[in-house]
Design a protein around this motif. Sequence first.
Motif, PDB file in Angstrom:
ATOM      1  N   HIS A 102       0.860  -1.206   0.212  1.00  0.00           N
ATOM      2  CA  HIS A 102      -0.077   0.012   0.010  1.00  0.00           C
ATOM      3  C   HIS A 102       1.095   1.179   0.205  1.00  0.00           C
ATOM      4  CE1 HIS A 102      -2.652   3.026   1.807  1.00  0.00           C
ATOM      5  NE2 HIS A 102      -3.642   2.512   1.344  1.00  0.00           N
ATOM      6  N   PRO A 103       0.518   2.245  -0.640  1.00  0.00           N
ATOM      7  CA  PRO A 103       1.175   3.593  -0.773  1.00  0.00           C
ATOM      8  C   PRO A 103       1.747   4.112   0.576  1.00  0.00           C
ATOM      9  CG  PRO A 103      -0.367   3.707  -2.300  1.00  0.00           C
ATOM     10  CD  PRO A 103      -0.612   2.448  -1.558  1.00  0.00           C
ATOM     11  N   GLU A 104       0.880   4.002   1.621  1.00  0.00           N
ATOM     12  CA  GLU A 104       1.137   4.458   2.992  1.00  0.00           C
ATOM     13  C   GLU A 104       2.184   3.370   3.317  1.00  0.00           C
ATOM     14  OE1 GLU A 104       1.242   6.499   6.543  1.00  0.00           O
ATOM     15  OE2 GLU A 104       0.371   7.251   4.438  1.00  0.00           O
ATOM     16  N   LEU A 105       2.281   2.251   3.352  1.00  0.00           N
ATOM     17  CA  LEU A 105       3.249   1.208   3.931  1.00  0.00           C
ATOM     18  C   LEU A 105       4.555   1.581   2.918  1.00  0.00           C
ATOM     19  CD1 LEU A 105       4.100  -1.123   5.402  1.00  0.00           C
ATOM     20  CD2 LEU A 105       3.028  -2.785   4.080  1.00  0.00           C
ATOM     21  N   VAL A 106       4.209   2.065   1.903  1.00  0.00           N
ATOM     22  CA  VAL A 106       5.796   2.018   0.902  1.00  0.00           C
ATOM     23  C   VAL A 106       6.336   3.313   1.788  1.00  0.00           C
ATOM     24  CG1 VAL A 106       6.497   3.390  -1.081  1.00  0.00           C
ATOM     25  CG2 VAL A 106       4.882   1.320  -1.251  1.00  0.00           C
ATOM     26  N   ARG A 107       5.740   4.427   2.236  1.00  0.00           N
ATOM     27  CA  ARG A 107       6.217   5.560   2.831  1.00  0.00           C
ATOM     28  C   ARG A 107       6.746   5.085   4.290  1.00  0.00           C
ATOM     29  NH1 ARG A 107       5.473   8.579   6.673  1.00  0.00           N
ATOM     30  NH2 ARG A 107       3.513   7.808   7.450  1.00  0.00           N
ATOM     31  N   ILE A 108       6.236   4.268   4.953  1.00  0.00           N
ATOM     32  CA  ILE A 108       6.600   3.869   6.351  1.00  0.00           C
ATOM     33  C   ILE A 108       8.042   3.164   6.082  1.00  0.00           C
ATOM     34  CG2 ILE A 108       6.153   2.521   8.109  1.00  0.00           C
ATOM     35  CD1 ILE A 108       3.264   3.247   7.859  1.00  0.00           C
ATOM     36  N   LEU A 109       7.866   1.917   5.016  1.00  0.00           N
ATOM     37  CA  LEU A 109       9.131   1.434   4.731  1.00  0.00           C
ATOM     38  C   LEU A 109      10.160   1.891   4.375  1.00  0.00           C
ATOM     39  CD1 LEU A 109       7.456  -2.004   3.319  1.00  0.00           C
ATOM     40  CD2 LEU A 109       8.561  -1.677   5.568  1.00  0.00           C
ATOM     41  N   ARG A 110      10.048   3.172   3.560  1.00  0.00           N
ATOM     42  CA  ARG A 110      11.166   3.860   3.041  1.00  0.00           C
ATOM     43  C   ARG A 110      11.795   4.707   4.128  1.00  0.00           C
ATOM     44  NH1 ARG A 110      11.740   4.870  -2.589  1.00  0.00           N
ATOM     45  NH2 ARG A 110      12.480   6.829  -1.968  1.00  0.00           N
ATOM     46  N   HIS A 111      11.023   5.198   5.003  1.00  0.00           N
ATOM     47  CA  HIS A 111      11.138   5.858   6.091  1.00  0.00           C
ATOM     48  C   HIS A 111      12.272   4.836   7.288  1.00  0.00           C
ATOM     49  CE1 HIS A 111      11.560   8.572   9.647  1.00  0.00           C
ATOM     50  NE2 HIS A 111      11.124   7.670  10.354  1.00  0.00           N
ATOM     51  N   HIS A 112      11.805   3.778   7.444  1.00  0.00           N
ATOM     52  CA  HIS A 112      12.313   2.537   8.148  1.00  0.00           C
ATOM     53  C   HIS A 112      13.761   2.298   7.741  1.00  0.00           C
ATOM     54  CE1 HIS A 112      12.681  -0.865  11.053  1.00  0.00           C
ATOM     55  NE2 HIS A 112      13.341  -1.358   9.921  1.00  0.00           N
ATOM     56  N   LEU A 113      13.941   2.366   6.355  1.00  0.00           N
ATOM     57  CA  LEU A 113      15.223   1.965   5.719  1.00  0.00           C
ATOM     58  C   LEU A 113      16.162   3.117   5.851  1.00  0.00           C
ATOM     59  CD1 LEU A 113      14.015   0.239   2.490  1.00  0.00           C
ATOM     60  CD2 LEU A 113      14.954  -0.964   4.402  1.00  0.00           C
ATOM     61  N   ASP A 114      15.690   4.261   5.705  1.00  0.00           N
ATOM     62  CA  ASP A 114      16.573   5.702   5.795  1.00  0.00           C
ATOM     63  C   ASP A 114      17.097   5.732   7.229  1.00  0.00           C
ATOM     64  OD1 ASP A 114      16.330   6.104   3.130  1.00  0.00           O
ATOM     65  OD2 ASP A 114      14.668   7.481   3.548  1.00  0.00           O
ATOM     66  N   ALA A 115      16.085   5.519   8.077  1.00  0.00           N
ATOM     67  CA  ALA A 115      16.154   5.785   9.589  1.00  0.00           C
ATOM     68  C   ALA A 115      17.150   4.906  10.296  1.00  0.00           C
ATOM     69  CB  ALA A 115      14.919   6.086  10.262  1.00  0.00           C
ATOM     70  N   PHE A 116      16.920   3.288  10.009  1.00  0.00           N
ATOM     71  CA  PHE A 116      17.540   2.391  10.762  1.00  0.00           C
ATOM     72  C   PHE A 116      18.618   1.489   9.827  1.00  0.00           C
ATOM     73  CE2 PHE A 116      13.519   3.268  12.308  1.00  0.00           C
ATOM     74  CZ  PHE A 116      13.872   3.781  13.702  1.00  0.00           C
ATOM     75  N   GLU A 117      19.707   1.233  10.597  1.00  0.00           N
ATOM     76  CA  GLU A 117      20.684   0.649   9.639  1.00  0.00           C
ATOM     77  C   GLU A 117      20.256  -0.902   9.480  1.00  0.00           C
ATOM     78  OE1 GLU A 117      25.289  -1.005  10.122  1.00  0.00           O
ATOM     79  OE2 GLU A 117      24.626   0.413  11.529  1.00  0.00           O
ATOM     80  N   ILE A 118      20.077  -1.479   8.506  1.00  0.00           N
ATOM     81  CA  ILE A 118      19.858  -2.892   8.103  1.00  0.00           C
ATOM     82  C   ILE A 118      21.018  -3.832   8.299  1.00  0.00           C
ATOM     83  CG2 ILE A 118      19.077  -4.487   6.621  1.00  0.00           C
ATOM     84  CD1 ILE A 118      17.097  -2.109   7.671  1.00  0.00           C
ATOM     85  N   PRO A 119      20.980  -4.807   9.338  1.00  0.00           N
ATOM     86  CA  PRO A 119      22.015  -5.673   9.833  1.00  0.00           C
ATOM     87  C   PRO A 119      22.391  -6.640   8.450  1.00  0.00           C
ATOM     88  CG  PRO A 119      20.023  -6.448  10.754  1.00  0.00           C
ATOM     89  CD  PRO A 119      19.779  -5.346   9.837  1.00  0.00           C
ATOM     90  N   PRO A 120      23.663  -7.223   8.452  1.00  0.00           N
ATOM     91  CA  PRO A 120      24.054  -8.340   7.580  1.00  0.00           C
ATOM     92  C   PRO A 120      22.860  -9.283   7.339  1.00  0.00           C
ATOM     93  CG  PRO A 120      25.984  -7.628   8.724  1.00  0.00           C
ATOM     94  CD  PRO A 120      24.761  -7.033   9.595  1.00  0.00           C
ATOM     95  N   GLY A 121      22.689  -9.754   6.258  1.00  0.00           N
ATOM     96  CA  GLY A 121      21.440 -10.574   5.990  1.00  0.00           C
ATOM     97  C   GLY A 121      20.312  -9.961   5.636  1.00  0.00           C
ATOM     98  N   GLY A 122      20.020  -8.535   6.124  1.00  0.00           N
ATOM     99  CA  GLY A 122      19.146  -7.892   5.238  1.00  0.00           C
ATOM    100  C   GLY A 122      17.736  -7.867   5.962  1.00  0.00           C
ATOM    101  N   ARG A 123      17.955  -8.426   7.194  1.00  0.00           N
ATOM    102  CA  ARG A 123      16.524  -8.549   8.067  1.00  0.00           C
ATOM    103  C   ARG A 123      16.202  -7.052   8.447  1.00  0.00           C
ATOM    104  NH1 ARG A 123      14.912 -12.972  11.137  1.00  0.00           N
ATOM    105  NH2 ARG A 123      16.818 -13.821  11.053  1.00  0.00           N
TER     106      ARG A 123
END
Length: 226
Positions: A102-123
């Motif tokens: 959903h477009p709102e979830l796209v926005r939330i996920l993009r913010h999450h990826l920008d704000a928080f470091e994704i650990p090795p393995g991509g979890r």
Amino acid sequence: MRLVVNPDQARRLLDAVRAQGKRGERMVAFFAVMYYAALRPEEAVDLRRERLVHLPEDGWGQMRLTHAEPRSGSRWTDSGKPRDRQPLKHRAPGETRQVPIHPELVRILRHHLDAFEIPPGGRLFVGPRGGIMTDRTYLGVWRKAREKALSAKEAASPRLPHALRHAAVSTWLSAGVPPAQVAEWAGHSVAVLLKVYAKCIASQEEDAKRRIAKATKPQAASGDTR
């Protein structure tokens, strides 16, 4: 099936999660994928960055689910850990599931990826110390969010985060999405969908009758004099 949260209540719950400091901010997207994409908690725990196959700046995205990590307890897993990575529920090993974002979830996920470091393995979602997300961690945040965002009457139904998934499926059905499509997105069989969400499906009957009547209505005379 009990009543599920409506869109306003869902947004209030996500806001109440966000208000719980850094830990809560990291979990907004975790709960959002259950509400907007109907993921099971064990599917959200396993979600990896590479599975977000299309995450545009605007509009709808797409994810492809491949595994889940249900909690079985260390006595019952091959690894000795509380969770083991397994094929998707109701899917054979190697099968995947495509789910729209959903477009709102796209926005939330993009913010999450920008704000928080994704650990090795991509979890995407990890615990406070960077390990796997535990039931204890997300249930604690969920309970506080319910207490803050919902009245006592409202909180009587969505006791567990799984209620967000029920809300997503109910919303899709109420919006008129065909049951077979909803079943595909949610990872249900159509038979289970019809049984569990019969009330939502039944509510579409009058609208379906109107659509049929409109489709079969005689066309007005075209003026053809042949």
